[in-house]
Design a protein around this motif. Structure first.
Motif, PDB file in Angstrom:
ATOM      1  N   ILE A  47       0.828  -1.209   0.000  1.00  0.00           N
ATOM      2  CA  ILE A  47       0.000   0.000   0.000  1.00  0.00           C
ATOM      3  C   ILE A  47       0.859   1.255   0.000  1.00  0.00           C
ATOM      4  N   GLU A  48       2.128   1.151   0.414  1.00  0.00           N
ATOM      5  CA  GLU A  48       3.001   2.323   0.438  1.00  0.00           C
ATOM      6  C   GLU A  48       3.433   2.745  -0.965  1.00  0.00           C
ATOM      7  N   LEU A  49       3.074   1.954  -1.979  1.00  0.00           N
ATOM      8  CA  LEU A  49       3.326   2.351  -3.364  1.00  0.00           C
ATOM      9  C   LEU A  49       2.209   3.219  -3.924  1.00  0.00           C
ATOM     10  N   TRP A  50       1.226   3.568  -3.103  1.00  0.00           N
ATOM     11  CA  TRP A  50       0.165   4.479  -3.551  1.00  0.00           C
ATOM     12  C   TRP A  50       0.779   5.826  -3.917  1.00  0.00           C
ATOM     13  N   ASN A  51       0.437   6.287  -5.140  1.00  0.00           N
ATOM     14  CA  ASN A  51       0.947   7.557  -5.664  1.00  0.00           C
ATOM     15  C   ASN A  51       2.468   7.603  -5.699  1.00  0.00           C
ATOM     16  N   SER A  52       3.112   6.433  -5.809  1.00  0.00           N
ATOM     17  CA  SER A  52       4.567   6.409  -5.930  1.00  0.00           C
ATOM     18  C   SER A  52       4.982   7.063  -7.247  1.00  0.00           C
ATOM     19  N   PRO A  53       6.114   7.782  -7.253  1.00  0.00           N
ATOM     20  CA  PRO A  53       6.584   8.374  -8.511  1.00  0.00           C
ATOM     21  C   PRO A  53       7.017   7.349  -9.544  1.00  0.00           C
ATOM     22  N   VAL A  54       7.087   6.075  -9.145  1.00  0.00           N
ATOM     23  CA  VAL A  54       7.525   5.059 -10.101  1.00  0.00           C
ATOM     24  C   VAL A  54       6.452   4.750 -11.134  1.00  0.00           C
ATOM     25  N   TRP A  55       5.174   4.986 -10.783  1.00  0.00           N
ATOM     26  CA  TRP A  55       4.096   4.571 -11.691  1.00  0.00           C
ATOM     27  C   TRP A  55       4.044   5.451 -12.931  1.00  0.00           C
ATOM     28  N   THR A  56       3.711   4.847 -14.042  1.00  0.00           N
ATOM     29  CA  THR A  56       3.548   5.588 -15.294  1.00  0.00           C
ATOM     30  C   THR A  56       2.292   5.094 -15.989  1.00  0.00           C
ATOM     31  N   SER A  57       1.781   5.935 -16.871  1.00  0.00           N
ATOM     32  CA  SER A  57       0.664   5.517 -17.723  1.00  0.00           C
ATOM     33  C   SER A  57       0.972   5.862 -19.179  1.00  0.00           C
ATOM     34  N   THR A  58       2.238   5.864 -19.506  1.00  0.00           N
ATOM     35  CA  THR A  58       2.699   6.212 -20.844  1.00  0.00           C
ATOM     36  C   THR A  58       3.229   4.973 -21.555  1.00  0.00           C
ATOM     37  N   VAL A  59       2.778   4.755 -22.766  1.00  0.00           N
ATOM     38  CA  VAL A  59       3.203   3.592 -23.548  1.00  0.00           C
ATOM     39  C   VAL A  59       4.700   3.690 -23.829  1.00  0.00           C
ATOM     40  N   SER A  60       5.392   2.579 -23.708  1.00  0.00           N
ATOM     41  CA  SER A  60       6.830   2.541 -23.970  1.00  0.00           C
ATOM     42  C   SER A  60       7.085   2.357 -25.470  1.00  0.00           C
ATOM     43  N   PRO A  61       8.040   3.092 -26.031  1.00  0.00           N
ATOM     44  CA  PRO A  61       8.369   2.873 -27.447  1.00  0.00           C
ATOM     45  C   PRO A  61       9.072   1.537 -27.690  1.00  0.00           C
ATOM     46  N   SER A  62       9.605   0.948 -26.614  1.00  0.00           N
ATOM     47  CA  SER A  62      10.301  -0.326 -26.748  1.00  0.00           C
ATOM     48  C   SER A  62       9.549  -1.373 -25.940  1.00  0.00           C
ATOM     49  N   THR A  63       9.614  -2.619 -26.380  1.00  0.00           N
ATOM     50  CA  THR A  63       8.948  -3.693 -25.642  1.00  0.00           C
ATOM     51  C   THR A  63       9.800  -4.188 -24.486  1.00  0.00           C
ATOM     52  N   ASP A  64      11.005  -3.704 -24.364  1.00  0.00           N
ATOM     53  CA  ASP A  64      11.899  -4.143 -23.299  1.00  0.00           C
ATOM     54  C   ASP A  64      12.113  -2.990 -22.328  1.00  0.00           C
ATOM     55  N   ILE A  65      11.726  -3.159 -21.077  1.00  0.00           N
ATOM     56  CA  ILE A  65      11.931  -2.134 -20.056  1.00  0.00           C
ATOM     57  C   ILE A  65      12.737  -2.733 -18.916  1.00  0.00           C
ATOM     58  N   PRO A  66      13.559  -1.928 -18.250  1.00  0.00           N
ATOM     59  CA  PRO A  66      14.472  -2.489 -17.243  1.00  0.00           C
ATOM     60  C   PRO A  66      13.755  -2.857 -15.951  1.00  0.00           C
ATOM     61  N   GLU A  67      14.409  -3.668 -15.152  1.00  0.00           N
ATOM     62  CA  GLU A  67      13.941  -3.922 -13.793  1.00  0.00           C
ATOM     63  C   GLU A  67      14.175  -2.691 -12.926  1.00  0.00           C
ATOM     64  N   LEU A  68      13.397  -2.591 -11.863  1.00  0.00           N
ATOM     65  CA  LEU A  68      13.594  -1.538 -10.862  1.00  0.00           C
ATOM     66  C   LEU A  68      14.301  -2.144  -9.660  1.00  0.00           C
ATOM     67  N   THR A  69      15.316  -1.434  -9.173  1.00  0.00           N
ATOM     68  CA  THR A  69      16.028  -1.959  -8.007  1.00  0.00           C
ATOM     69  C   THR A  69      15.268  -1.689  -6.722  1.00  0.00           C
ATOM     70  N   ALA A  70      14.751  -0.484  -6.555  1.00  0.00           N
ATOM     71  CA  ALA A  70      14.041  -0.151  -5.307  1.00  0.00           C
ATOM     72  C   ALA A  70      13.090   1.003  -5.589  1.00  0.00           C
ATOM     73  N   PRO A  71      11.824   0.728  -5.915  1.00  0.00           N
ATOM     74  CA  PRO A  71      10.888   1.821  -6.207  1.00  0.00           C
ATOM     75  C   PRO A  71      10.652   2.696  -4.983  1.00  0.00           C
ATOM     76  N   ALA A  72      10.598   3.992  -5.218  1.00  0.00           N
ATOM     77  CA  ALA A  72      10.373   4.928  -4.119  1.00  0.00           C
ATOM     78  C   ALA A  72       8.921   4.847  -3.658  1.00  0.00           C
ATOM     79  N   PRO A  73       8.700   4.834  -2.340  1.00  0.00           N
ATOM     80  CA  PRO A  73       7.304   4.840  -1.867  1.00  0.00           C
ATOM     81  C   PRO A  73       6.649   6.179  -2.148  1.00  0.00           C
ATOM     82  N   GLY A  74       5.328   6.190  -2.120  1.00  0.00           N
ATOM     83  CA  GLY A  74       4.589   7.421  -2.314  1.00  0.00           C
ATOM     84  C   GLY A  74       4.466   8.203  -1.020  1.00  0.00           C
ATOM     85  N   PRO A  75       3.641   9.248  -1.013  1.00  0.00           N
ATOM     86  CA  PRO A  75       3.503  10.092   0.179  1.00  0.00           C
ATOM     87  C   PRO A  75       2.670   9.463   1.283  1.00  0.00           C
ATOM     88  N   LEU A  76       2.102   8.303   1.025  1.00  0.00           N
ATOM     89  CA  LEU A  76       1.242   7.661   2.019  1.00  0.00           C
ATOM     90  C   LEU A  76       2.113   6.949   3.048  1.00  0.00           C
TER      91      LEU A  76
END
Length: 857
Positions: free
Chosen positions: A118-147
């Motif tokens: 639940i701490e990922l609510w409104n996290s800056p890691v989230w996106t809603s933009t289509v990627s131009p490439s089908t390959d996207i990297p792994e995330l090492t440690a997503p930043a929590p949101g303000p919650l």
């Protein structure tokens, strides 16, 4: 896998499938088929009907957001989290598209650093933009949101139905045990997320990690997650067989179910989300393992809360006492639990006291057993040792008998304490209570404490304050501390760094008089804590050493940054402080060389660099430098003088034409920051300046042309200085390479006088321009003459135009057409007139062809 795999799922044209529509737009390497199936099953989204046709940012912002978290095992180790947003239309302009961004990890707690889903609510890691490439990297440690816990606490304080939190928490416990679901209805998904976070924080971490949830589902009856969020417009529609599996909390309408709430849940909600996290970390020391139901967690949580100084109700204390009898897994901690309960609950009956005494004895702590049997002062001492919120400051004990007993108990506790902080607080308690402690014991303990402090790296602020207070009340301890530090450093050669970790900031320079080695380490430690004072502290160290110059070892010890370089300001101060009459160590010259080689960014840094150059140019100091460094100082100061001494613009450009002005840091900064402003303020010899403008870099020419354009476009008087620079620009030789943008600035400057200058100023410009461009001078002269004649507004105008546009302008008997219209009337330029490699059109157009003439008489 140590991080989080990412997956994008939406309706798009390009993705992992070979067709447009809903598909995985992009995924991280190694994503399994099972993970894709799980994401696809969780990613579905239906907006409320009234928001279905949202296609503006404002409407889309109002659409509910679904943060969905699904553990794949009861411990929540493997888990998938999605953020699903409604994006309105897809690429085919059809409504109903959504974007699901998913994170998956096989070890979610480790990869997220203990973060809850639940701490990922409104996290800056989230996106809603289509990627131009089908390959996207792994995330090492997503930043929590303000919650976080604080946000949840503020939310509950302002919510009219916050009192329903115990009911909600009890329902979630029941759902976990019975595989049911709890539905939360709120006006926004933001509020739903806060309710989910409150529940997650208050639940035991092992259970919270196994909690599945979705902050928004339009049809909750189709979900089997533990926590389901939805909005008032939701379609509940539970079937007869499903109603028992769903418990609905309608916070929007204030409708709630009847849920039994136990003492454990009441304890958790009383502690609150803002304070519960440290309690859970303490509870790990008390839990046996395998606890699931709230009643199984009650006693371990209460014991942990008591150890942190949190008050317990009588029901909480009873749960702990009943649990202690069989809590053999606690070992010696049983006595501490017994002491905690007895300290806070002085009105316990005989039965409870017998249980506590037995627990203290089983824990092997006779002092605690005696405390439980009636040692009031002992309980206060322990409370003070724990430094908890319930600890009371010691007060003088006036009764002689009570003071004697407290002294005996104090001495017993002194043999039990193990940490430096407990020893310090016990000494402070004795001083505050006025105990009759034998002087030899006090001296011995202060010396032991002083030696212990050498290993105390990064102490807590409270501990630091307590030691400082002890030193204030016991002046003899300063001598003990200095002596202990000296002995330890003699015994442990090469361990000087220990001195800088804690004891150094407790001692003063006067405490170390007569101990030069300690005093130097003390000053070095201060320099590490106070980097802004490193230079004066270095001078003090030189005084202690009775030397005039630092060596390489001292310099590296004081400046530990990776660059190991002085700033310009530090170097200038050092140059002033070192005696000119005494030779310096070769290392000093090398450090000055490195300081001079640093890049200079901004005026303040440039002024510091120039100050350093002035100091090093003084007699006696230049000998400290290498020949190349002396050249840099000399050339830099020479260029600085040219900025003030130059009497003509071309003279200044020629002065800065030396190669070093483009390669060395200080001359390059002078040229970048000060040359062009100074250039614009000097009279210009047009013939000389035209020839020298080609020596300017692309950036400097940009600044110069922009400066001339700015002055030309202002309302200032056309003085001789401005006139000279305008003449140099409008007659810029073809040999000066310019970019397309620079060429457009030249054209704009060439056109401006024709449009706006008075007849007198045009005549002055025509006279200066004529030796270098007769055609252009003729046009300026014709324009000046037409201004003088002041033809009536209704009389036909004469146009001093040339080329194809002359006929058009004459036919309309009006000003030349605007730039866009003129371009439409002319054919494309030929290959010969299209421009050379610099991007500038070498076929110059008359200034009046650059746009309409808008002179207003």
């Amino acid at each position: 896998m140590t991080g989080f795999q990412q997956l994008y799922y939406t309706s798009c044209e390009h993705g992992l499938s070979r067709f447009s529509g809903f598909q995985f737009n992009a995924v991280s390497a190694g994503v399994t088929f099972e993970t894709r199936q799980a994401v696809e099953a969780l990613a579905g989204y239906e907006p409320p009907r009234y928001l279905m046709e949202s296609d503006t940012p404002e409407l889309l912002e109002r659409c509910p957001v679904n943060l969905c978290h699904r553990p794949h095992d009861p411990q929540g180790r493997s888990a998938t989290t999605l953020c699903v947003r409604y994006v309105g239309r897809d690429s085919a302009r059809r409504f109903g598209n959504y974007f699901a961004h998913a994170l998956h990890s096989e070890d979610f707690p480790a990869a997220g650093g203990g973060m809850l889903g639940i701490e990922l609510w409104n996290s800056p890691v989230w996106t809603s933009t289509v990627s131009p490439s089908t390959d996207i990297p792994e995330l090492t440690a997503p930043a929590p949101g303000p919650l976080d816990a604080r946000a949840v606490s503020e939310f509950l304080r302002g919510h009219p139905h916050a009192a329903r939190l115990p009911d909600l928490l009890s329902a979630v416990f029941a759902a976990l045990g019975e595989n049911g679901s709890v539905v939360v209805i709120e006006r926004t998904t933001e509020r739903i997320a806060h309710w989910f976070a409150a529940v997650s924080y208050l639940m035991p971490p092992p259970l919270a990690r196994g909690l599945s949830f979705a902050t928004y589902v339009l049809r909750p009856a189709r979900s089997r997650l533990h926590l389901i969020g939805t909005v008032p417009e939701a379609q509940l529609a539970f079937g007869p067989d499903d109603e028992a599996a769903y418990t609905v909390f309608d916070f929007a309408r204030g409708v709630f179910p009847e849920v039994p709430v136990g003492a454990a849940v009441r304890l958790l909600t009383r502690i609150g989300a803002g304070s519960i996290r440290p309690v859970w970390s303490w509870t790990a020391d008390y839990a046996r393992g395998g606890e699931k139901a709230p009643e199984e967690w009650h006693a371990p949580v209460a014991a942990a809360a008591a150890s942190g100084g949190m008050p317990l109700t009588a029901a909480d204390a009873d749960a702990v006492i009943d649990w202690l009898a069989g809590a053999d897994h606690l070992g010696a901690r049983r006595a501490a639990v017994a002491a905690d309960i007895h300290r806070e609950h002085r009105d316990l009956d005989e039965r409870r006291l017998i249980v506590l005494s037995a627990a203290a004895k089983a824990g092997g702590d006779d002092a605690v057993q005696q405390e439980i049997e009636g040692k009031l002062h002992g309980s206060r001492m322990r409370a003070y040792l724990d430094a908890g919120t319930g600890a009371l400051e010691p007060v003088p004990i006036t009764d002689p008998t009570a003071r004697e007993r407290a002294t005996v108990l104090w001495g017993r506790l002194l043999t039990e304490v193990r940490t430096a902080r407990e020893r310090t607080r016990l000494l402070l308690w004795a001083l505050g209570a006025g105990l009759q402690v034998p002087p030899e014991i006090m001296v011995r303990e202060t010396r032991v404490l002083a030696r212990t402090l050498l290993g105390s790296a990064a102490p807590a602020p409270g501990f630091r304050h307590e030691v400082a207070e002890l030193l204030r009340q016991l002046p003899a301890m300063r001598e003990s501390l200095a002596a202990a530090v000296g002995e330890a450093l003699r015994e442990r050669v090469g361990q000087e760094q220990l001195f800088s970790q804690f004891p150094a900031d407790l001692l003063r320079e006067e405490d170390l008089a007569g101990r030069p080695l300690l005093l130097e380490h003390h000053l070095r430690a201060r320099a590490e804590r106070e980097p802004a004072n490193t230079v004066p502290l270095m001078i003090k160290i030189l005084g202690v050493r009775q030397r005039a110059s630092p060596d390489e070892e001292l310099l590296r010890g004081l400046w530990r940054a990776p660059s190991r370089t002085w700033t310009h300001r530090e170097a200038a101060r050092i140059a002033r402080e070192l005696p000119v009459s005494t030779p310096v160590d070769p290392a000093v010259g090398e450090w000055f060389d490195r300081a001079l080689s640093q890049e200079v960014e901004g005026e303040e840094a440039l002024e510091d660099c120039l100050d350093l150059c002035r100091q090093l140019a003084a007699p006696g100091r230049s000998g400290w430098l290498s020949p190349s460094a002396r050249d840099r100082v000399r050339i830099t100061l020479g260029l600085l003088r040219s900025l003030s001494d130059a009497r003509e613009a071309g003279e200044l450009v020629a002065a800065f034409a030396v190669p070093e002005a483009g390669t060395w840091a200080a001359p390059r900064a002078l040229k970048r920051l000060r040359m062009v402003p100074a250039l614009l303020g000097l009279p210009a010899d047009t013939d000389r300046l035209r020839a020298l403008l080609g020596n300017l870099t692309h950036r400097d020419l940009d600044l110069y042309l922009s400066g001339v354009a700015g002055r030309v476009g202002s309302d200032e008087r056309i003085d001789d200085v401005l006139l000279g620079h305008v003449a140099a620009v409008v007659t810029l030789p073809d040999t000066v390479p310019v970019s397309q943008a620079q060429g457009e600035m030249v054209v704009a400057i060439r056109s401006h006088p024709y449009r706006h200058w008075s007849a007198a100023d045009l005549s002055r410009l025509e006279a200066v321009v004529r030796p270098h461009g007769a055609d252009l001078a003729d046009r300026y002269a014709e324009r000046a003459e037409s201004r003088r004649q002041r033809a009536p507004r209704d009389a036909p105008r004469r146009f001093p135009l040339f080329g194809r546009r002359a006929a058009t302008a004459a036919a309309t008997q009006d000003d030349p057409p605007p730039r866009a219209a003129a371009a439409a009337q002319e054919p494309p330029p030929s290959a010969e007139t299209r421009g050379d490699r610099t991007g500038r059109d070498r076929t110059r157009r008359p200034p009046e062809e650059e746009g309409p003439v808008t002179h207003r008489d």
